[in-house]
Design a protein around this motif. Structure first.
Motif, PDB file in Angstrom:
ATOM      1  N   VAL A  83       0.977  -1.272   0.170  1.00 50.56           N
ATOM      2  CA  VAL A  83       0.185  -0.029   0.074  1.00 50.56           C
ATOM      3  C   VAL A  83       0.957   1.213   0.147  1.00 50.56           C
ATOM      4  CG1 VAL A  83      -1.630   1.459   1.240  1.00 50.56           C
ATOM      5  CG2 VAL A  83      -1.942  -1.088   1.083  1.00 50.56           C
ATOM      6  N   SER A  84       0.324   2.391  -0.819  1.00 51.33           N
ATOM      7  CA  SER A  84       1.175   3.571  -0.861  1.00 51.33           C
ATOM      8  C   SER A  84      -0.245   4.578  -0.610  1.00 51.33           C
ATOM      9  CB  SER A  84       1.805   3.814  -2.190  1.00 51.33           C
ATOM     10  OG  SER A  84       2.192   5.167  -1.847  1.00 51.33           O
ATOM     11  N   ALA A  85       0.193   5.621   0.001  1.00 43.69           N
ATOM     12  CA  ALA A  85      -0.958   6.282   0.381  1.00 43.69           C
ATOM     13  C   ALA A  85      -0.582   8.156   0.026  1.00 43.69           C
ATOM     14  CB  ALA A  85      -1.647   6.434   1.886  1.00 43.69           C
ATOM     15  N   VAL A  86      -1.570   8.983  -0.573  1.00 47.68           N
ATOM     16  CA  VAL A  86      -1.134  10.192  -0.682  1.00 47.68           C
ATOM     17  C   VAL A  86      -2.685  10.928  -0.421  1.00 47.68           C
ATOM     18  CG1 VAL A  86      -1.988   9.926  -3.196  1.00 47.68           C
ATOM     19  CG2 VAL A  86      -0.254  11.710  -2.438  1.00 47.68           C
ATOM     20  N   ALA A  87      -2.313  12.098   0.091  1.00 52.80           N
ATOM     21  CA  ALA A  87      -3.599  13.163   0.372  1.00 52.80           C
ATOM     22  C   ALA A  87      -3.313  14.114  -0.500  1.00 52.80           C
ATOM     23  CB  ALA A  87      -3.544  13.944   1.752  1.00 52.80           C
ATOM     24  N   LEU A  88      -4.726  14.380  -1.189  1.00 53.12           N
ATOM     25  CA  LEU A  88      -4.708  15.517  -2.216  1.00 53.12           C
ATOM     26  C   LEU A  88      -6.146  15.774  -2.494  1.00 53.12           C
ATOM     27  CD1 LEU A  88      -5.740  13.604  -4.653  1.00 53.12           C
ATOM     28  CD2 LEU A  88      -3.354  13.098  -5.047  1.00 53.12           C
ATOM     29  N   SER A  89      -6.422  16.838  -3.574  1.00 52.62           N
ATOM     30  CA  SER A  89      -8.101  17.265  -3.786  1.00 52.62           C
ATOM     31  C   SER A  89      -7.809  16.886  -5.285  1.00 52.62           C
ATOM     32  CB  SER A  89      -8.187  18.388  -3.519  1.00 52.62           C
ATOM     33  OG  SER A  89      -9.470  19.194  -4.197  1.00 52.62           O
ATOM     34  N   CYS A  90      -8.702  16.106  -5.674  1.00 46.36           N
ATOM     35  CA  CYS A  90      -8.758  15.900  -7.388  1.00 46.36           C
ATOM     36  C   CYS A  90      -9.308  16.876  -7.971  1.00 46.36           C
ATOM     37  CB  CYS A  90      -9.672  14.635  -7.374  1.00 46.36           C
ATOM     38  SG  CYS A  90      -8.707  12.769  -6.751  1.00 46.36           S
ATOM     39  N   GLN A  91      -9.893  17.970  -7.177  1.00 54.85           N
ATOM     40  CA  GLN A  91     -10.160  19.325  -7.855  1.00 54.85           C
ATOM     41  C   GLN A  91      -9.266  20.070  -8.638  1.00 54.85           C
ATOM     42  OE1 GLN A  91     -13.450  20.431  -8.188  1.00 54.85           O
ATOM     43  NE2 GLN A  91     -14.732  19.499  -6.494  1.00 54.85           N
ATOM     44  N   HIS A  92      -8.077  19.858  -7.978  1.00 57.03           N
ATOM     45  CA  HIS A  92      -6.788  20.377  -8.594  1.00 57.03           C
ATOM     46  C   HIS A  92      -6.131  19.614  -9.541  1.00 57.03           C
ATOM     47  CE1 HIS A  92      -7.018  22.295  -4.476  1.00 57.03           C
ATOM     48  NE2 HIS A  92      -7.820  23.045  -5.275  1.00 57.03           N
ATOM     49  N   ALA A  93      -6.151  19.841 -10.831  1.00 60.99           N
ATOM     50  CA  ALA A  93      -5.427  19.303 -11.734  1.00 60.99           C
ATOM     51  C   ALA A  93      -4.173  18.627 -11.527  1.00 60.99           C
ATOM     52  CB  ALA A  93      -5.448  19.874 -13.376  1.00 60.99           C
ATOM     53  N   GLY A  94      -3.271  19.505 -11.067  1.00 63.47           N
ATOM     54  CA  GLY A  94      -1.979  19.270 -10.553  1.00 63.47           C
ATOM     55  C   GLY A  94      -1.852  18.022  -9.689  1.00 63.47           C
ATOM     56  N   ASP A  95      -2.769  17.945  -8.638  1.00 65.51           N
ATOM     57  CA  ASP A  95      -3.026  16.919  -7.892  1.00 65.51           C
ATOM     58  C   ASP A  95      -3.246  15.645  -8.569  1.00 65.51           C
ATOM     59  OD1 ASP A  95      -2.185  18.408  -5.736  1.00 65.51           O
ATOM     60  OD2 ASP A  95      -4.085  18.543  -4.503  1.00 65.51           O
ATOM     61  N   ALA A  96      -4.107  15.576  -9.355  1.00 62.48           N
ATOM     62  CA  ALA A  96      -4.782  14.617 -10.017  1.00 62.48           C
ATOM     63  C   ALA A  96      -3.732  13.860 -10.902  1.00 62.48           C
ATOM     64  CB  ALA A  96      -5.998  14.696 -10.750  1.00 62.48           C
ATOM     65  N   ALA A  97      -2.816  14.778 -11.478  1.00 65.43           N
ATOM     66  CA  ALA A  97      -1.766  14.343 -12.463  1.00 65.43           C
ATOM     67  C   ALA A  97      -0.850  13.569 -11.857  1.00 65.43           C
ATOM     68  CB  ALA A  97      -1.295  15.547 -13.061  1.00 65.43           C
ATOM     69  N   ARG A  98      -0.596  13.813 -10.426  1.00 61.53           N
ATOM     70  CA  ARG A  98       0.463  12.801  -9.545  1.00 61.53           C
ATOM     71  C   ARG A  98       0.044  11.312  -9.439  1.00 61.53           C
ATOM     72  NH1 ARG A  98       0.227  15.415  -4.061  1.00 61.53           N
ATOM     73  NH2 ARG A  98       1.902  13.942  -3.655  1.00 61.53           N
ATOM     74  N   ILE A  99      -1.164  10.956  -9.734  1.00 63.63           N
ATOM     75  CA  ILE A  99      -1.778   9.761  -9.226  1.00 63.63           C
ATOM     76  C   ILE A  99      -0.939   8.431 -10.128  1.00 63.63           C
ATOM     77  CG2 ILE A  99      -3.758   8.243  -9.302  1.00 63.63           C
ATOM     78  CD1 ILE A  99      -5.263  10.401  -8.029  1.00 63.63           C
ATOM     79  N   PRO A 100      -1.128   8.882 -11.488  1.00 62.90           N
ATOM     80  CA  PRO A 100      -0.372   7.566 -12.358  1.00 62.90           C
ATOM     81  C   PRO A 100       1.267   7.567 -11.884  1.00 62.90           C
ATOM     82  CG  PRO A 100      -1.881   9.175 -13.563  1.00 62.90           C
ATOM     83  CD  PRO A 100      -1.633   9.869 -12.388  1.00 62.90           C
ATOM     84  N   ARG A 101       1.801   8.570 -11.735  1.00 66.07           N
ATOM     85  CA  ARG A 101       3.287   8.529 -11.278  1.00 66.07           C
ATOM     86  C   ARG A 101       3.493   7.849 -10.074  1.00 66.07           C
ATOM     87  NH1 ARG A 101       3.003  14.039 -12.865  1.00 66.07           N
ATOM     88  NH2 ARG A 101       3.331  14.709 -10.747  1.00 66.07           N
ATOM     89  N   LEU A 102       2.462   7.904  -9.175  1.00 61.81           N
ATOM     90  CA  LEU A 102       2.574   7.367  -7.768  1.00 61.81           C
ATOM     91  C   LEU A 102       2.220   5.851  -8.007  1.00 61.81           C
ATOM     92  CD1 LEU A 102       0.794  10.118  -5.784  1.00 61.81           C
ATOM     93  CD2 LEU A 102       3.278   9.457  -5.737  1.00 61.81           C
ATOM     94  N   CYS A 103       1.371   5.414  -8.735  1.00 62.55           N
ATOM     95  CA  CYS A 103       1.042   4.148  -9.092  1.00 62.55           C
ATOM     96  C   CYS A 103       2.247   3.260  -9.813  1.00 62.55           C
ATOM     97  CB  CYS A 103      -0.124   3.872 -10.120  1.00 62.55           C
ATOM     98  SG  CYS A 103      -1.726   4.429  -9.329  1.00 62.55           S
ATOM     99  N   GLN A 104       3.145   3.929 -10.514  1.00 62.79           N
ATOM    100  CA  GLN A 104       3.981   3.071 -11.263  1.00 62.79           C
ATOM    101  C   GLN A 104       5.114   2.404 -10.407  1.00 62.79           C
ATOM    102  OE1 GLN A 104       4.620   3.288 -15.105  1.00 62.79           O
ATOM    103  NE2 GLN A 104       5.153   1.232 -14.056  1.00 62.79           N
ATOM    104  N   PRO A 105       5.498   2.999  -9.113  1.00 65.00           N
ATOM    105  CA  PRO A 105       6.493   2.055  -8.536  1.00 65.00           C
ATOM    106  C   PRO A 105       5.865   0.869  -7.768  1.00 65.00           C
ATOM    107  CG  PRO A 105       6.487   4.701  -7.913  1.00 65.00           C
ATOM    108  CD  PRO A 105       5.211   4.183  -8.772  1.00 65.00           C
ATOM    109  N   LEU A 106       4.381   0.869  -7.825  1.00 63.04           N
ATOM    110  CA  LEU A 106       3.856  -0.245  -7.237  1.00 63.04           C
ATOM    111  C   LEU A 106       3.811  -1.321  -8.186  1.00 63.04           C
ATOM    112  CD1 LEU A 106       0.745   1.559  -5.629  1.00 63.04           C
ATOM    113  CD2 LEU A 106       2.718   0.503  -4.355  1.00 63.04           C
TER     114      LEU A 106
END
Length: 289
Positions: A83-106
């Motif tokens: 498990v990896s966890a992150v806190a953000l707001s999907c209302q912000h495009a920049g926050d949402a864009a982080r998600i695929p990059r955070l998935c890659q190491p998994l």
């Protein structure tokens, strides 16, 4: 109070999610940062454990949650295997864009045109899955609404040559036996209005706010909270806002007052608040209801 709310499309969604999980690499579980544990569907955990899939837990709407409490949740989740966890707001495009990059190491073995990273978004209703999809794809492909069960079917999309993402309908479990969990889910509008009474939800919410964020109530509604019960908070809001039942001779419209409190909580007007902490139950109601 147990909640039974399992529309037909959710039962179908569960079966479809189990099948899809066979051919995906990472589960992106969207949680509400204000109630991370209550908005964590045990069915999702059961399915991902059965398929041994890693999970990125996204504590969405973090801008509405108490930052210190959110950090405690992140520390807890990031210690869990797979498990990896992150806190953000999907209302912000920049926050949402982080998600695929955070998935890659998994799933580091899935990072090519031949073997693209395949992600599956899951979560209970009304936690922001559709908002995330729209932000990632930079176009409106999913209908967004402040109500449960907006998305009805799975939708698969190509992010780029190396990544695909599948959105899934909000998924609740058949019977929510723990009344605390049911009420917490109701505070974020994850269950339908016909299932749980607004006054009961608002009194539950008022009890937590009295115990943990009393100054927020005073600042918003302009009354002293000392000595008030959760029922008293609803009455005080009704008096301050002039919520009266028509033709009743001045009787308070508690249902309208309850809806005012719930709306103010859901849209962040009451400030950054969290309703549960790691390893603890939600704060009990302050005094008898």
């Amino acid at each position: 109070m147990s909640i039974q709310w399992f529309p037909g499309h959710m039962n179908a969604a569960r079966k479809e999610a189990a099948k899809t999980m066979e051919v995906i690499d990472v589960i992106v579980e969207i949680l509400d940062a204000r109630i991370p544990e209550a908005s964590c569907n045990p069915l999702i955990e059961e399915l991902r454990q059965a398929r041994q899939r890693p999970c990125l837990k996204v504590l969405n709407k973090a801008d509405l949650a108490d930052p210190a409490v959110t950090q405690a949740w992140l520390d807890l989740y990031n210690r869990q295997p797979g498990v990896s966890a992150v806190a953000l707001s999907c209302q912000h495009a920049g926050d949402a864009a982080r998600i695929p990059r955070l998935c890659q190491p998994l799933a580091p073995h899935r990072n090519s045109i031949v073997k693209p990273l395949r992600m599956l978004i899951m979560g209970v209703p009304n936690v922001g899955k559709s908002t995330l999809m729209n932000a990632l794809l930079k176009r409106r492909i999913a209908r967004v609404g402040d109500e449960p069960a907006v998305t009805k079917v799975q939708q698969r999309h190509k992010l780029n040559d190396r990544m695909t993402i599948t959105d899934s309908p909000g998924l609740l479990w058949g019977t929510i036996k723990d009344p605390r969990v049911g009420l917490l889910l109701a505070t974020i509008n994850a269950v339908g209005h016909t299932v749980v009474d607004d006054e009961a939800v608002a009194e539950f919410l008022a009890g937590i706010l009295l115990a943990r964020y009393p100054a927020r109530l005073s600042a918003r509604y302009g009354f002293a909270v000392e000595g008030l019960t959760s029922t008293g908070v609803i009455d005080a809001i009704a008096k301050k806002r002039g919520c009266l039942l028509a033709g009743s001779g001045g009787a308070l419209d508690r249902d309208k007052a309850a809806r005012i409190l719930l709306a103010d909580y859901r849209d962040g007007t009451l400030g950054r608040t969290s309703l549960e902490k790691p390893g603890t139950e939600a704060e009990p109601q302050a005094g008898p209801a």
